[in-house]
Design an enzyme around this catalytic site. Sequence first.
Site, PDB file in Angstrom:
ATOM      1  CB  THR A  68      -0.926   0.332   1.570  1.00  0.00           C
ATOM      2  OG1 THR A  68      -1.850  -1.422   1.102  1.00  0.00           O
ATOM      3  CG2 THR A  68      -1.874   0.958   1.201  1.00  0.00           C
ATOM      4  CG  ASN A  89       2.746  -1.048   3.956  1.00  0.00           C
ATOM      5  OD1 ASN A  89       2.993  -0.401   2.793  1.00  0.00           O
ATOM      6  ND2 ASN A  89       1.687  -2.228   3.632  1.00  0.00           N
ATOM      7  CG  ASP A 191      -5.943  -3.469   1.109  1.00  0.00           C
ATOM      8  OD1 ASP A 191      -5.319  -4.769   0.295  1.00  0.00           O
ATOM      9  OD2 ASP A 191      -5.387  -3.542   2.435  1.00  0.00           O
ATOM     10  CG  HIS A 195      -5.665  -8.169   3.172  1.00  0.00           C
ATOM     11  ND1 HIS A 195      -4.336  -9.083   2.950  1.00  0.00           N
ATOM     12  CD2 HIS A 195      -5.868  -6.810   3.284  1.00  0.00           C
ATOM     13  CE1 HIS A 195      -3.497  -7.877   2.730  1.00  0.00           C
ATOM     14  NE2 HIS A 195      -4.823  -6.114   2.561  1.00  0.00           N
TER      15      HIS A 195
HETATM   16  P1  AMP Z   1      -1.636  -2.977   3.327  1.00  0.00           P
HETATM   17  O1  AMP Z   1      -1.100  -3.792   4.650  1.00  0.00           O
HETATM   18  O2  AMP Z   1      -0.634  -2.910   2.355  1.00  0.00           O
HETATM   19  O3  AMP Z   1      -3.310  -4.046   2.933  1.00  0.00           O
HETATM   20  O4  AMP Z   1      -2.339  -1.511   3.902  1.00  0.00           O
HETATM   21  C1  AMP Z   1      -3.370  -0.980   4.207  1.00  0.00           C
HETATM   22  C2  AMP Z   1      -4.071  -0.342   5.110  1.00  0.00           C
HETATM   23  O5  AMP Z   1      -3.122   1.090   5.522  1.00  0.00           O
HETATM   24  C3  AMP Z   1      -5.286  -0.042   4.603  1.00  0.00           C
HETATM   25  O6  AMP Z   1      -6.338  -0.814   5.712  1.00  0.00           O
HETATM   26  C4  AMP Z   1      -5.446   1.232   6.010  1.00  0.00           C
HETATM   27  O7  AMP Z   1      -6.005   0.758   7.080  1.00  0.00           O
HETATM   28  C5  AMP Z   1      -4.377   1.078   5.866  1.00  0.00           C
HETATM   29  N1  AMP Z   1      -3.603   2.927   5.834  1.00  0.00           N
HETATM   30  C6  AMP Z   1      -3.898   3.954   4.455  1.00  0.00           C
HETATM   31  N2  AMP Z   1      -4.288   4.953   4.664  1.00  0.00           N
HETATM   32  C7  AMP Z   1      -3.385   4.810   5.620  1.00  0.00           C
HETATM   33  C8  AMP Z   1      -2.794   6.230   5.707  1.00  0.00           C
HETATM   34  N3  AMP Z   1      -2.861   6.885   5.241  1.00  0.00           N
HETATM   35  N4  AMP Z   1      -2.425   6.235   7.351  1.00  0.00           N
HETATM   36  C9  AMP Z   1      -2.174   4.906   8.301  1.00  0.00           C
HETATM   37  N5  AMP Z   1      -2.598   3.549   7.465  1.00  0.00           N
HETATM   38  C10 AMP Z   1      -3.136   3.604   6.696  1.00  0.00           C
HETATM   39 ZN    ZN Z   2      -3.136  -1.188  -0.326  1.00  0.00          ZN
HETATM   40 ZN    ZN Z   3      -4.323  -4.721   1.213  1.00  0.00          ZN
END
Ligand code: AMP
Ligand code: ZN
Ligand code: ZN
Length: 397
Positions: A68, A89, A191, A195
């Site tokens: 992300t 991440n 998303d 998951h």
């Molecule tokens: P991932 O673990 O790569 O799937 O990341 C997705 C998660 O990133 C989402 O579920 C959001 O809760 C989180 N997310 C998105 N934007 C932000 C942000 N600006 N700050 C913190 N967390 C975020």
């Molecule tokens: Zn993502």
């Molecule tokens: Zn994700």
Amino acid sequence: MIRILPLLLLLFAACPAQAQEVRKPVTILISIDGFRADYRERGITPTLSKLAAEGAHGALRPSFPTKTFPNHYAIVTGNRPDTNGITGNNMIDPRRPAVKFSLGDPKQSLDPFWWDEAEPAWVTANKAGVRTATMFWPGSEVAIHEIRPPDWLRYDENVGYAQRVNTILDWMRRPADIRPAFVTLYFEAVDSAGHEFGPDSAEVNAAIAEVDARIGDLVAGLAAMGQPAQLLVVADHGMRAIDESRVIQLADLIDLPSIIAVETGPYAAIEPAAGTDNRVYDALLKPHDHMTCNRREELPERLHYGKNPRVAAIICIAAPGWSILAGPPQWPVKGGAHGYDNQDPQMLALFVASGTPLKGDVGIVDNIEVYPLLMRLIGVAPIPGDASGALVKRLPR
Ligand code: AMP
Ligand code: ZN
Ligand code: ZN
């Protein structure tokens, strides 16, 4: 009085002071996190289908790693993670060896130190006098190069989707001099459901339909106030089904205290705990059945990954659908995941453009190509970077 009332009303209707102000178009960059490119073919997205049919559509190839934060930053900077500095991440910088950046740790994730290696579109726009407002976007809460958007909000997944859309509509109701010309909008539900329940679940379809409906509300709200809009609807990566029968345990290869697993899952980022430790390299770099590991210096060129000191010493990429773990999983291995090789077709992400001069099927394009297009749409010179201009070259001259 009764007789002159209709006359008065008529006068009012014709009065030039009441005439509609001619509004400049607003450019809105919308991210639907984890919206795999082919979700759009499920027949449950009337809004996106209409926008795509009237405008342009295609698929974005995410940058590696297909996570992300690295990809949201790639989209708004035109630089791949190796160059934009958000290499994962989760990441460790050798200049701050004691701490780890992770998206859930605001102390690190809100520190400009991690973000300053590139400049996102809203900062460059701000410097050029183009007013920006962000309704969430990774990095938008950080004073990158000491600048935040004039309107920004601290990320909170509890802010409802109607509220996010209404916030943007309220911004657009402002007087022209304080009205944003470039806006971002972010949705996480597709998303999250991907998951938890996997890409083929009813829950993912419900999330897709919900987000599509809210984008429909945004389009209708803008139209109702006569606000022309250029919409870019994108995603950061796709989603792939995983399950507990396809797990690679690093503990079967090396004793876990010998390694620091900075990231695990579809890809793993591993540092030898002792700094250098040939046992770790020997154990991991040999061939494995469902995973390929490389020293960061020896990753395939096509990944454009490994030069940034924030990339861990060893990067292992799991075969599609497999999960790399270092010990018991933090959550059950089920549902869906992303982070795989960016050539995996299931990592491809949504791309729809509407209200812009871009038309038709643009095919598969690298996600860094969104940046030059975005900058063209907001009328600000892009900062040269990794993008080739493949999307802007498709614009009519
Ligand atoms: P991932 O673990 O790569 O799937 O990341 C997705 C998660 O990133 C989402 O579920 C959001 O809760 C989180 N997310 C998105 N934007 C932000 C942000 N600006 N700050 C913190 N967390 C975020
Ligand atoms: Zn993502
Ligand atoms: Zn994700």
